[in-house]
Write an enzyme that holds these catalytic residues in place. Sequence first.
Site, PDB file in Angstrom:
ATOM      1  CG  ASN A  97      -2.545   0.601   0.917  1.00 38.69           C
ATOM      2  OD1 ASN A  97      -2.160   1.729   0.189  1.00 38.69           O
ATOM      3  ND2 ASN A  97      -3.359   0.027   1.108  1.00 38.69           N
ATOM      4  NE  ARG A  98      -1.879   4.718  -3.655  1.00 39.13           N
ATOM      5  CZ  ARG A  98      -2.862   3.624  -3.937  1.00 39.13           C
ATOM      6  NH1 ARG A  98      -3.470   3.021  -3.229  1.00 39.13           N
ATOM      7  NH2 ARG A  98      -3.144   3.132  -5.225  1.00 39.13           N
ATOM      8  CG  HIS A 123       1.719  -2.646  -3.657  1.00 39.24           C
ATOM      9  ND1 HIS A 123       1.015  -2.458  -2.546  1.00 39.24           N
ATOM     10  CD2 HIS A 123       0.779  -2.657  -4.792  1.00 39.24           C
ATOM     11  CE1 HIS A 123      -0.321  -2.682  -2.787  1.00 39.24           C
ATOM     12  NE2 HIS A 123      -0.577  -2.553  -4.145  1.00 39.24           N
ATOM     13  CG  HIS A 199      -1.904  -7.146  -5.047  1.00 36.79           C
ATOM     14  ND1 HIS A 199      -2.785  -6.869  -5.864  1.00 36.79           N
ATOM     15  CD2 HIS A 199      -1.663  -5.832  -4.629  1.00 36.79           C
ATOM     16  CE1 HIS A 199      -3.311  -5.895  -6.282  1.00 36.79           C
ATOM     17  NE2 HIS A 199      -2.467  -4.868  -5.300  1.00 36.79           N
ATOM     18  CB  THR A 200      -4.392 -13.571  -5.466  1.00 37.62           C
ATOM     19  OG1 THR A 200      -3.130 -14.088  -5.327  1.00 37.62           O
ATOM     20  CG2 THR A 200      -5.171 -14.217  -6.297  1.00 37.62           C
ATOM     21  CE1 TYR A 201      -4.158  -7.532  -9.312  1.00 39.92           C
ATOM     22  CE2 TYR A 201      -6.187  -6.835 -10.379  1.00 39.92           C
ATOM     23  CZ  TYR A 201      -4.626  -6.427  -9.706  1.00 39.92           C
ATOM     24  OH  TYR A 201      -4.083  -5.297  -9.902  1.00 39.92           O
ATOM     25  CG  ASP A 267      -7.470   1.303  -4.315  1.00 35.03           C
ATOM     26  OD1 ASP A 267      -7.044   0.335  -3.404  1.00 35.03           O
ATOM     27  OD2 ASP A 267      -6.650   1.764  -5.010  1.00 35.03           O
ATOM     28  CD  GLN A 306      -6.261  -0.610   0.030  1.00 37.54           C
ATOM     29  OE1 GLN A 306      -6.020  -0.268   1.350  1.00 37.54           O
ATOM     30  NE2 GLN A 306      -6.500   0.415  -0.765  1.00 37.54           N
ATOM     31  CD  GLU A 333      -4.386  -5.205  -2.004  1.00 35.25           C
ATOM     32  OE1 GLU A 333      -3.368  -4.747  -1.927  1.00 35.25           O
ATOM     33  OE2 GLU A 333      -5.321  -4.854  -2.670  1.00 35.25           O
TER      34      GLU A 333
END
Length: 374
Positions: A97-98, A123, A199-201, A267, A306, A333
């Site tokens: 994340n940021r 990330h 981070h799997t979609y 997000d 997330q 996440e």
Amino acid sequence: MKSTVDKKMANISVLLCFIIIAVGSANVSAMNQQVRTYVLNKGDASLNLTNWGASITSFVLPDKHGKLADVVLGYDTLEEYKNDSTYFGALVGRFANRIGGARFTLNGIHYKLVANEGKNILHGGKIGFSDVAWEVIKYHNEGHAPYIVFAYHSFDGEQGFPGDLHVTVKYTLLGHYRLSVIMKAKALNKPTPVNLAQHTYWNLGGHNSGDILSNDIQIFGSHITAVDSELIPTGKFLPVKGTPYDFLRPHSVGSRIEKLPESKGYDINYVLDGPASNRKLKRAAVVYDKKSGRSLVLFTNAPGLQFYTGNNLKNLIGKYGAVYKVYNALCLETQGFPDAVHHPNFPSTIVTPGKPYKHVMLFKFSTKSRPPFA
Ligand SMILES: *[C@@H]1O[C@H](CO)[C@@H](O)[C@H](O)[C@H]1NC(C)=O
Ligand SMILES: *[C@@H]1O[C@H](CO)[C@@H](O)[C@H](O)[C@H]1NC(C)=O
């Protein structure tokens, strides 16, 4: 005889060349790793992974009729994973994340990080843990719980972060379609922020089945961490009640997505309810796809989740020529809160040499065609 000597010399010069490149580059151990695919099988479920970014590349599961499909987005080749900017399936770090302004201060020392999203860092920076080859330290595709362990040694100063850090992630495929992910990190010499995330979609209908807007989702978080226009937390906790972020009771992902600020999709970091103790697993989210009957329940010891709806997927070419579009997947996440280094009211993400980091995710998938909502 001569040719053997020549060959030896050639080998030595290749080796020397390799050593020189390796020393001059970012990470010697990462350079030496061969990148390949690893498979874990359990019954009719199968999980593919690669040591590039310690990533999940596919997960094949039956639906309610027993028909198999791959429920994660990804690519056909490892070259595409190396060139990826979506973080498909990857283990992200050193700080998922940021972090606003790509800088922070710890014990009076100022650290400047490698910004990769405007002036902020996302990330882990330009070359995060998702952009390196990990070492495979254990791999057993047999027995009642097949598993693999990836390890990575992150060096002092990597992307600006302080201290050497030893990181491992263990993926285990258990019976009843359960997948466990255990992330560990140990600071070797300096305190450092650590926030790892998987981070799997996911698209429970199948990676190429279109959007996930009709999936029903329940998220066990009564608050979100409010963010500014660059998605950097302001430090405030916002109750989800009465907002499109409220998934305390199940709703379809798309039911209120248009009502979000700027209608850009989800997000956002949820503050997970339940015990704050990081020793206990708590329920984080449930997702149910009516069409296929597949569902997942996610448990974690992390304080945050997330929730991301693939807002930046724009006609990306994936596996077998699939074209991934906006909202074609969702990411869950679990992690510490974004930008925690700037918010003393957030749970600390600082890992010290005496206090190792452990982050557990447990996914329980089902194909029973009955939603496992709480
Ligand atoms: C998983 O990897 C194996 C071995 O490389 C490959 O044969 C198989 O097709 C992969 N599965 C998927 C769903 O990509
Ligand atoms: C690398 O990724 C970029 C987008 O990030 C894409 O435009 C380009 O085609 C990719 N190159 C290869 C060789 O896949």
